[in-house]
Write a protein that holds these residues in place. Structure first.
Motif, PDB file in Angstrom:
ATOM      1  N   SER A   1      32.592  44.836  40.380  1.00 41.90           N
ATOM      2  CA  SER A   1      33.305  44.612  39.008  1.00 41.90           C
ATOM      3  C   SER A   1      32.339  45.731  37.801  1.00 41.90           C
ATOM      4  N   ARG A   2      33.121  46.077  37.072  1.00 42.72           N
ATOM      5  CA  ARG A   2      32.343  46.878  36.031  1.00 42.72           C
ATOM      6  C   ARG A   2      31.405  46.279  35.335  1.00 42.72           C
TER       7      ARG A   2
ATOM      8  N   GLY B   1      42.241  49.118  37.872  1.00 42.06           N
ATOM      9  CA  GLY B   1      42.669  48.474  36.590  1.00 42.06           C
ATOM     10  C   GLY B   1      43.985  48.486  35.974  1.00 42.06           C
TER      11      GLY B   1
ATOM     12  N   ASP C   1      38.721  47.918  35.961  1.00 48.25           N
ATOM     13  CA  ASP C   1      37.931  46.643  35.932  1.00 48.25           C
ATOM     14  C   ASP C   1      36.793  46.597  37.267  1.00 48.25           C
TER      15      ASP C   1
END
Length: 298
Positions: free
Chosen positions: A35-36, A58, A91
Motif C-alpha cells: 500500500s502507499r 488507484g 493507493d
C-alpha cells in the motif's frame, strides 16, 4: 484449458492491508503488493532493488474506472519513490521480480509493453502512461520465457483484486418473459442527469456504472431512466441484451437490445425526497402501467 494452481501469501508484519509477498508454486518470480501507506516502512527490502515490472493502482476522484500506471526499472525502488512524490492517484503498487535474477532490461521492457497493450485492449481502466513503448526485440526462446512470466503475473492479479487485465464476461440476458406469479423485479430504474442520459443512455445504448447485487443479476431484463430535475420523471426504457462487469469493482454495464423507447412520462408525484438517488428495482408490468414514481414501488 485452465490449470489448477496454488498461491501462497506471506504477511511479514501481520498487516495484510499494507504489505504481502506473493509466491506461486513452480514459478521463478515473486510478487509484492504494497500500500502507499506501507511504502515508507517496507521500501528498503531487497526485492525492490531488483529489475522488475510494477503496476500502480488507484482511483481518480469521481471516476468509476480505476487508474493504472505500468512501469519497469532495473531497480524498482527509485521509480516508485519518484511516483510517491509525483503521482497522487495510486493507493497500492504491485511489483513483480525474478526470484533467481533472471529478468534483464529487455525482459522487463517487454513485460511493460505487453501489460500496457493488454490494458488498452481490454478497456477496463484508465492508463496514466503518457506513451506506449515499442515492443522490444527478443529471441524466440526469450520471448517464450517472458510470455510465460507474464502469464504467471496475469494469474496472480485477480487474486489481489486487480481484474482489469481480464476481458469482462458478459451475462446474456434471457429473452423469456418473467414469471409474474413470483413477482420478479426484472426492471432497474436508474437516475440520470441530462448529459449522461443524452450521451450514454440514448447515444450509446447502454448504461454504467451500476452496482447490482449478485442475486439480482439473473432477473434483470429491462432498464428505465429517471431524468433528474428539472424533468423529474421516468421517460425512457430499454430491453437489456447483456450485463458485464465495469471497471474493477462490483459495478456493471448494461447493454441494450436496441435504442431506448419513450414511456410516460412517469412523474415524481407524491414520492418522498431522495427516492431515486440510487438505482431501484420494479417489475416490467408496473413500469408499463405507472402514472407516477410511487406506482413503481408500492
Amino acid at each position: 484449458m485452465s490449470k489448477p494452481y496454488t498461491i501462497r501469501l506471506f504477511v511479514p508484519d501481520g498487516d495484510p492491508s499494507t504489505f504481502k509477498i506473493i509466491d506461486k508454486m513452480n514459478w521463478t518470480g515473486t510478487g509484492l503488493e504494497i500500500s502507499r501507506e506501507g511504502w515508507a516502512k517496507h521500501k528498503n527490502r531487497n526485492e525492490f532493488e531488483q529489475a522488475g515490472i510494477y503496476i500502480l493502482f488507484g482511483y481518480q476522484e469521481g471516476d468509476d474506472l480505476p487508474t493504472l500506471y505500468i512501469g519497469q526499472g532495473d531497480g524498482v525502488r527509485k521509480r516508485i519513490e519518484s511516483h510517491e512524490k509525483n503521482k497522487e492517484f495510486w493507493d497500492k503498487a504491485l511489483v513483480f521480480v525474478s526470484s533467481n535474477g533472471g529478468l534483464n532490461r529487455a525482459h522487463i521492457t517487454w513485460l511493460e509493453w505487453a501489460l500496457i497493450q493488454k490494458a488498452q485492449n481490454i478497456g477496463r481502466c484508465r492508463l496514466d502512461n503518457s506513451a506506449t513503448p515499442n515492443e522490444p526485440i527478443l529471441t524466440e526462446s526469450e520471448k517464450a520465457d517472458t510470455q510465460e512470466f507474464l502469464n504467471e503475473i496475469l494469474s496472480i492479479l485477480p487474486l489481489v483484486e486487480v481484474k482489469v487485465f481480464e476481458k469482462a464476461k458478459k451475462i446474456k440476458v434471457s429473452s423469456q418473459p418473467s414469471d409474474i406469479k413470483r413477482n420478479i423485479l426484472d426492471t432497474i430504474i436508474v437516475p440520470a442527469q441530462e448529459d449522461g442520459f443524452k450521451d450514454v443512455f440514448i447515444g450509446e445504448n447502454c448504461w454504467y456504472a451500476i452496482r447490482i447485487g449478485g442475486g439480482k443479476l439473473k432477473d434483470i431484463k429491462y432498464i428505465a431512466a429517471y431524468q433528474t430535475a428539472p424533468i423529474s420523471a421516468v421517460t425512457h426504457f430499454a430491453e437489456v441484451e447483456s450485463i458485464e462487469p465495469y471497471g474493477d469493482g462490483e459495478k456493471y454495464k448494461l447493454n441494450f437490445v436496441s435504442s431506448a423507447k419513450a414511456i410516460g412520462p412517469i412523474k415524481y408525484g407524491r414520492a418522498k425526497q431522495g427516492i431515486l438517488q440510487s438505482p431501484r428495482y420494479t417489475s416490467y408490468d408496473k413500469l408499463q402501467s405507472a402514472q407516477e414514481l410511487m406506482d413503481l414501488f408500492d
